[in-house]
Scaffold this active site. Structure first.
Site, PDB file in Angstrom:
ATOM      1  N   PHE C 117      -4.005 -58.159  73.295  1.00  0.00           N
ATOM      2  CA  PHE C 117      -4.445 -57.338  72.173  1.00  0.00           C
ATOM      3  C   PHE C 117      -4.804 -55.948  72.676  1.00  0.00           C
ATOM      4  O   PHE C 117      -5.081 -55.759  73.859  1.00  0.00           O
ATOM      5  CB  PHE C 117      -5.662 -57.985  71.482  1.00  0.00           C
ATOM      6  CG  PHE C 117      -5.398 -58.307  70.031  1.00  0.00           C
ATOM      7  CD1 PHE C 117      -4.489 -59.272  69.673  1.00  0.00           C
ATOM      8  CD2 PHE C 117      -6.070 -57.610  69.019  1.00  0.00           C
ATOM      9  CE1 PHE C 117      -4.241 -59.560  68.343  1.00  0.00           C
ATOM     10  CE2 PHE C 117      -5.824 -57.899  67.683  1.00  0.00           C
ATOM     11  CZ  PHE C 117      -4.907 -58.864  67.333  1.00  0.00           C
ATOM     12  N   HIS C 233      -6.446 -48.513  61.103  1.00  0.00           N
ATOM     13  CA  HIS C 233      -5.540 -49.406  61.833  1.00  0.00           C
ATOM     14  C   HIS C 233      -4.166 -48.741  61.835  1.00  0.00           C
ATOM     15  O   HIS C 233      -3.681 -48.330  60.792  1.00  0.00           O
ATOM     16  CB  HIS C 233      -5.484 -50.777  61.149  1.00  0.00           C
ATOM     17  CG  HIS C 233      -4.822 -51.826  61.983  1.00  0.00           C
ATOM     18  ND1 HIS C 233      -3.490 -51.804  62.276  1.00  0.00           N
ATOM     19  CD2 HIS C 233      -5.321 -52.929  62.595  1.00  0.00           C
ATOM     20  CE1 HIS C 233      -3.194 -52.847  63.042  1.00  0.00           C
ATOM     21  NE2 HIS C 233      -4.283 -53.549  63.242  1.00  0.00           N
ATOM     22  N   LEU C 243      -1.974 -54.931  55.935  1.00  0.00           N
ATOM     23  CA  LEU C 243      -2.010 -54.924  57.399  1.00  0.00           C
ATOM     24  C   LEU C 243      -0.808 -55.625  58.047  1.00  0.00           C
ATOM     25  O   LEU C 243      -0.428 -56.712  57.649  1.00  0.00           O
ATOM     26  CB  LEU C 243      -3.298 -55.635  57.842  1.00  0.00           C
ATOM     27  CG  LEU C 243      -3.505 -55.828  59.340  1.00  0.00           C
ATOM     28  CD1 LEU C 243      -3.717 -54.483  60.019  1.00  0.00           C
ATOM     29  CD2 LEU C 243      -4.689 -56.730  59.596  1.00  0.00           C
ATOM     30  N   GLU C 246      -2.119 -56.234  64.777  1.00  0.00           N
ATOM     31  CA  GLU C 246      -1.959 -55.714  66.124  1.00  0.00           C
ATOM     32  C   GLU C 246      -1.197 -56.691  67.018  1.00  0.00           C
ATOM     33  O   GLU C 246      -0.604 -56.299  68.022  1.00  0.00           O
ATOM     34  CB  GLU C 246      -3.364 -55.489  66.696  1.00  0.00           C
ATOM     35  CG  GLU C 246      -3.391 -54.761  68.001  1.00  0.00           C
ATOM     36  CD  GLU C 246      -4.777 -54.165  68.236  1.00  0.00           C
ATOM     37  OE1 GLU C 246      -5.214 -53.353  67.407  1.00  0.00           O
ATOM     38  OE2 GLU C 246      -5.411 -54.537  69.234  1.00  0.00           O
ATOM     39  N   ARG C 286      -7.074 -48.787  68.829  1.00  0.00           N
ATOM     40  CA  ARG C 286      -6.615 -48.381  67.506  1.00  0.00           C
ATOM     41  C   ARG C 286      -6.876 -46.916  67.199  1.00  0.00           C
ATOM     42  O   ARG C 286      -6.059 -46.254  66.560  1.00  0.00           O
ATOM     43  CB  ARG C 286      -7.285 -49.252  66.446  1.00  0.00           C
ATOM     44  CG  ARG C 286      -6.786 -50.672  66.521  1.00  0.00           C
ATOM     45  CD  ARG C 286      -7.518 -51.582  65.574  1.00  0.00           C
ATOM     46  NE  ARG C 286      -6.972 -52.927  65.693  1.00  0.00           N
ATOM     47  CZ  ARG C 286      -7.492 -54.005  65.108  1.00  0.00           C
ATOM     48  NH1 ARG C 286      -8.582 -53.884  64.371  1.00  0.00           N
ATOM     49  NH2 ARG C 286      -6.938 -55.177  65.253  1.00  0.00           N
ATOM     50  N   HIS C 354      -9.324 -49.696  57.870  1.00  0.00           N
ATOM     51  CA  HIS C 354      -9.285 -51.130  58.125  1.00  0.00           C
ATOM     52  C   HIS C 354     -10.670 -51.735  58.291  1.00  0.00           C
ATOM     53  O   HIS C 354     -10.933 -52.829  57.811  1.00  0.00           O
ATOM     54  CB  HIS C 354      -8.466 -51.357  59.394  1.00  0.00           C
ATOM     55  CG  HIS C 354      -8.316 -52.793  59.791  1.00  0.00           C
ATOM     56  ND1 HIS C 354      -7.821 -53.746  58.922  1.00  0.00           N
ATOM     57  CD2 HIS C 354      -8.596 -53.446  60.962  1.00  0.00           C
ATOM     58  CE1 HIS C 354      -7.796 -54.923  59.555  1.00  0.00           C
ATOM     59  NE2 HIS C 354      -8.274 -54.773  60.769  1.00  0.00           N
ATOM     60  N   ARG C 389     -13.887 -50.204  67.298  1.00  0.00           N
ATOM     61  CA  ARG C 389     -13.859 -51.634  67.571  1.00  0.00           C
ATOM     62  C   ARG C 389     -12.520 -52.026  68.186  1.00  0.00           C
ATOM     63  O   ARG C 389     -11.474 -51.539  67.768  1.00  0.00           O
ATOM     64  CB  ARG C 389     -14.052 -52.419  66.271  1.00  0.00           C
ATOM     65  CG  ARG C 389     -13.919 -53.920  66.433  1.00  0.00           C
ATOM     66  CD  ARG C 389     -14.135 -54.636  65.123  1.00  0.00           C
ATOM     67  NE  ARG C 389     -13.053 -54.447  64.185  1.00  0.00           N
ATOM     68  CZ  ARG C 389     -11.944 -55.193  64.143  1.00  0.00           C
ATOM     69  NH1 ARG C 389     -11.776 -56.156  65.031  1.00  0.00           N
ATOM     70  NH2 ARG C 389     -11.014 -54.967  63.243  1.00  0.00           N
TER      71      ARG C 389
END
Lengths: 251, 132, 599, 116
Positions: C117, C233, C243, C246, C286, C354, C389
């Site tokens: 990620f 995002h 969305l 990711e 992000r 997001h 985040r």
């Protein structure tokens, strides 16, 4: 509004318990573009034409399960059904079939929830394990045995597609029985005998007559008809062998 | 005081509401024809037990145009029964894996229909073989 | 008015609320739990989370790596002691979810699989295909059914908190089906209502994500912390903002500009390699990826689509089989909404709002500054996300801090009793009148949807990926105007049963106040950090003046008062946030420095 | 919950349905169309002598009973559901009549076959 913008007629089955004694159709003209969903059409109506039209929605991406409704007589999620498919004829939207209408497009989901709660929809472990022992081992194939049935988003389209539920509300119904099977088929679980108490009853698998429409309308590719009907075979085997097997099956 | 008044819609004529339901009811109605055929056979059996004259009366009745038309209808409904029976069959079987791959519903239906064709041909050939 | 006496009331039944409810039930089965949600629990927006949940799992991973990734990713605006607790408890909570039946994706040997990620050094994201939030939510909801002490109030809309004797002692809720009010007295209240993404125009959030709990706490004097940090995002659907996880990039997807060029290499994220490398290129954080999009657009290197500029998310090289195994929901979304088969055509994407990094001020144990009030999840600012985040930290946050909130609220509930029921009931009556007034006093001509649209557009203008003082000021002014006009709403619906227009109006009130907290916090932060990037002379991070949390306080009708609070630094002093090759160099240098220090 | 005794009827239904699906069309074609028309098969295929001999053999008895009885049980079960589907809610009456008729047919067939 530009000249090129298309307009579609949306008929909404209205029912306001404080005003109407029975549902009536109301027609709206909605400008739309080809990428607009039926849900967006309804939002347009609520935002700009009539703020009293009521419906449930949230995620807009077919995963929260809120926005199921009858669209031209078929149970569908309005967020992933597109207005263009109904142009130029227009479309008719009604609350999900087989459930009482609370108001406009909102049905009473209470019965579904009560049934969901009744099947012990949680792991009752075969062999309890502490957190320190880490995860249960489960091969991808073992996961495949139940994964599909765990994809149910509780949108209740299958209930609107199931005439047996429509005719007899004691029938547990497709979605919840699929979830029962989901837990029974999970290699971590050891409580299928407990759950099958309901499964073996008329209210369980035997209320199904294999119409199969539940599996057709499911927006998530769950196959409730399969979950139920493959259990008929198990139930029948258990029925005939319960007196000869050591455990005697369940009651 | 709650102003709720949930409205329950009638189920009258539900089977006409969706082409899928019409198809389902057509499948279920085949049972009437299966029953009728079973009765025809049962009558033949009883007539057989009653002696040659009785039995030949039954055979003669089968040759009537009405009976022939009726059996053509029966044949059509039996074929529809076969088709719909194997169509719903994937729903009634547990998920199966062959060589690590999930057996697809279409394969189950296809295998069932193939089995029905083979079984029918076998019956036809055996009856013909025994009779001649 | 109906009164229900609970020990712990939980507002919001998504991942955080459900986990908290289970924690209370397990901590003390005699405690009565009221779990209140404006939607059936499985409709909560946790359901839409796709990619996964982080927890250190592999032998080559470590808590320190996860800590560093999180703190660096948050541009050092994290509460480091809380992050330490978080990373240390992530794995066991993920295992707990597994024991409860969550269908995690597996390796052939039966162990749980992990995926890469953005911004994470080692693969540590647990996933259930690309429906992780969905599976976690349903697992938690269904598990919660096991506990008889959890009494659910499904489709109850929370309209106020009851604060008496300086502590929170319950909530007032509207039963949506009847329009009638229920007072839920509670010795402790947990808010778990999710974020506020709907203040923005193009966002990935569900219609219910309207900042309710934030506004409720805020109105009662609890500050909202770090609200200027809104996450864009980078890969969302044009038009709807839906969305594309990711995990598309975690599995090896590329981002291409109109020339088919992997443009991220021009923004300090390279070098471009054919397969994904952690913390580089498409696996950067992000904020950086969304900012790169903005620059590409300015350079005219994006593709013009029907909904504006987009870039291409290319998954073709992953092959149809892998796409359907790992990213089935993405395939479904692309095919159904865009008519694109990702196995053969790249998906057009753009950044959209997001996640709300900030939220209700909470300490490491989820307690707010108001005794008896706790918060968990996106509505809360427990302090682990800082200024940006990392993907897959938020699902884990729900279960790690959901449990903490439950345990702490249970402890508090056992230590107190309801102090003055009569006063609370009186307060509830007043709150009821206020809620009803939204409809009965609506004699104006302002249309709800118009105000909402103007707010969302103004927020996008003022608080986008890059920010200017003049734009932010304009948004502040606009919001003041909208709050004025909010008093003159015209409500069509005056009925009681499922009056959704009434609830939308109350939600708009929440949205406007949270929006004000966001833009004023942004205007006051004269630096660039994480997702808050300015172009008006404050392009650099300013640790001297702004290594601080912003705190927005409610002042009634006026704009919020912005104050600042300290950031807890335990072991990571602010350094340069670098990714790609530069990041690896910086890491090597840091190792050397530490090595030298040890000698 | 009360365990349903449906498995008894469902098993008979399933067996009859499967038998009808596999060989039903062939049987109808032979007994109802081809033989009466005198095509495809020798003229005496279903002659009294042939059929009597067939019905007196054990294999013949079993096959005839299987086809007649199972077809009836299959049909009885579906017709009971069909009546329910059409809104006849006297569940017990419907079941007694449908399954009663299937049972009667089975007994008559068996009795007749045993007498031959």
């Amino acid at each position: 509004m530009t000249d090129t913008e298309k307009v579609i007629e949306i008929q909404v089955l209205r029912y306001r318990p404080e005003q109407e004694t029975e549902p009536v159709l109301q027609s709206f003209k909605v400008p739309f573009t080809d990428d607009m969903s039926v849900l967006q059409g309804l939002q347009y109506i609520k935002d700009y034409l009539d703020g009293t039209v009521s419906f449930r929605w949230s995620c807009r991406m077919a995963i929260c399960g809120s926005c199921g409704m009858m669209i031209d007589g078929k149970p569908k999620l309005s967020c992933k059904t597109f207005l263009r498919e109904y142009y130029p004829a227009g479309l008719r939207i009604e609350a999900l079939a087989h459930m009482p209408i609370e108001r406009d497009l909102i049905v009473d989901a209470g019965d579904f929830i009560t049934k969901l709660e009744s099947i012990k929809p949680y792991i009752i472990p075969k062999e309890p394990r502490t957190l320190e022992q880490g995860e249960y081992l489960q091969t991808p194939q073992q996961r495949d045995m139940y994964e599909q049935f765990s994809s149910c988003i509780n949108c209740m389209l299958c209930y609107a597609a199931c005439p047996q539920y429509g005719l007899d509300k004691t029938f547990t119904g497709p979605g919840v029985l699929a979830l029962m099977h989901r837990y029974n088929a999970d290699s971590r679980d050891g409580a299928s005998a407990e759950r099958m108490d309901l499964g073996y009853a008329h209210e369980g698998f035997w209320g199904c007559t294999a119409v199969g429409y539940c599996s057709v309308v499911c927006p998530k590719g769950v196959d409730p008809a399969n979950a139920i009907n493959q259990n008929k075979m198990n139930s029948a085997i258990n029925y005939f062998t319960r007196f000869v097997t050591p455990k005697g099956g369940t009651k | 005081m709650s102003k709720r008044r949930p409205y329950v819609r009638s189920m009258d004529g539900w089977w006409k509401r969706d082409a899928y339901f019409v198809k389902y009811m057509a499948r279920e109605v085949t049972a009437v024809f299966v029953a009728a055929y079973a009765v025809v056979l049962l009558v033949g059996l009883v007539r057989l037990a009653q002696g040659q004259a009785a039995y030949e009366g039954w055979l003669a009745a089968l040759k009537s145009p009405l009976s022939l038309v009726f059996h053509l209808v029966l044949l059509a409904t039996f074929v529809y029964h076969t088709w719909s029976w194997f169509n719903i069959m994937p729903k009634t079987m547990p998920i199966m894996f062959v060589g690590g791959k999930r057996v697809q519903p279409g394969m189950i239906t296809g295998a069932g229909l193939a089995a029905a064709v083979v079984a029918c041909l076998a019956v036809l050939l055996i009856v013909r073989g025994v009779a001649s | 008015m109906e009164v229900y006496k609970a020990d712990v009331a939980i507002v919001g039944a998504g991942g955080g609320g459900l986990r908290a409810a289970i924690a209370v039930a397990e901590a003390d089965p005699t405690l009565k739990i009221a779990l209140i949600s404006k939607v059936y629990p499985m409709r909560s927006h946790t359901v839409a989370a796709e990619g996964g949940a982080a927890g250190v799992t592999r032998p080559d991973d470590s808590l320190e790596y996860h800590f560093n990734d999180t703190v660096h990713g948050g541009d050092w605006l994290c509460e480091q002691d809380v992050v330490e607790y978080f990373v240390a408890h992530s794995h066991e909570e993920m295992v707990q979810m597994e024991h409860w039946g969550c269908p995690w994706s597996r390796k052939d040997d039966g162990h749980v699989n992990v995926r890469a990620f953005g911004g994470m050094k080692i693969e540590r994201t647990w996933f259930a295909a690309d429906k992780t939030g969905f599976h976690m939510l349903h697992t938690l909801f269904q598990t919660s059914i096991k506990y008889p002490s959890i009494k659910r109030f499904d489709e109850y809309f929370c309209s106020d908190l009851m604060v008496e004797d300086g502590r929170c002692q319950g909530v007032l809720a509207i039963q949506i089906a009847t329009g009638e009010f229920t007072l839920i007295e509670a010795k402790a209240v947990i808010i778990a209502t999710g974020g506020a993404g709907r203040v923005f125009r193009e966002n990935t959030n569900g219609g219910i994500v309207t900042g309710d709990g934030m506004a409720l706490a805020y109105r009662h004097g609890v500050p909202l912390r770090d609200m200027e940090f809104m996450q864009y995002h980078p890969t969302c659907m044009p038009g709807t903002g839906l969305l594309f996880t990711e995990a598309c990039r975690g599995e090896g997807g590329f981002l291409l500009n109109k020339d088919g060029y992997r443009y991220l290499q021009d923004y300090g994220l390279g070098p471009a390699e054919p397969s994904p490398r952690n913390k580089a290129m498409e696996l950067g954080p992000r904020d950086r990826l969304s900012q790169a999009f903005w620059h590409e657009k300015r350079k005219g290197r994006t593709v013009e689509g029907p909904h504006g500029a987009v870039v291409n998310l290319d998954l073709r090289h992953l092959g149809a089989a892998k796409l359907h195994e790992r990213l089935p929901l993405i395939c479904e979304l692309a095919e159904e909404f865009l008519g694109v088969d990702p196995a053969h055509t790249p998906i057009p994407v753009l950044p959209a709002v997001h996640y709300t990094m900030g939220g209700i001020l909470a300490d490491g144990k989820t307690a707010s500054s108001l005794p008896g009030l706790y918060s968990v999840g996106e509505c809360s600012s427990v302090g682990i996300h800082g200024a940006n985040r990392l993907g897959s930290n938020s699902l884990t946050e729900l279960i790690v801090f959901g449990k903490v909130a439950g345990v702490e609220a249970a402890k508090f509930a056992r230590s107190v009793s309801i102090s003055n029921p009569a006063a609370i009931e009186k307060q509830a009556e007043a709150a009821r009148t206020r809620a009803l007034d939204v409809v009965t006093q609506s004699r104006g001509k302002e249309r709800l949807a118009v105000l909402r649209t103007e707010m969302a557009q103004s927020m996008e203008n003022g608080c986008g990926i890059y920010r200017l003082e003049s734009d932010m000021q304009a948004t502040c002014d606009k919001l003041r105007e909208l709050r004025e006009r909010y008093r003159n709403l015209k409500i069509d619906d005056h009925s009681k049963v499922y009056n959704t227009e009434w609830l939308l109006s109350i939600e708009l009130g929440y949205l406007l106040e949270v929006a004000e907290a966001i833009v004023h916090s942004a205007l006051n932060r004269k630096e660039s950090r994480g997702s808050h990037q300015r172009l008006d002379g404050f392009e650099e991070r300013d640790d001297v003046n702004y290594l601080k949390h912003s705190l927005a306080y409610y002042t009634g009708d006026g704009p919020p008062r912005i104050e600042y609070g300290d950031v807890k630094i335990t072991k990571s002093t602010p350094g340069t946030r670098a990714y790609g090759a530069a990041g690896e160099e910086a890491e090597a240098a840091e190792r050397e420095r530490e090595g030298a220090g040890n000698d | 919950m009360k365990r349903s005794n449906e498995p008894i009827f469902w098993s008979l239904f399933g067996a009859g349905g499967m038998l009808a699906a596999l060989i039903g069309p062939a049987l109808v074609l032979i007994t109802g169309i081809a033989v009466p028309l005198g095509i495809l098969f020798p003229a005496d295929t279903m002659s009294y002598a042939h059929m009597l001999a067939f019905a007196q053999s054990w294999i013949g008895k079993i096959l005839l009973l299987a086809v007649i009885a199972l077809f009836m049980w299959h049909a009885a079960h579906r017709i009971a559901i069909l009546l329910h589907d059409f809104g006849v809610h006297a569940v017990t009456v419907v079941k007694v009549v449908c399954y009663g008729l299937a049972f009667a047919g089975t007994v008559i067939a068996a009795w007749t076959l045993l007498g031959l």
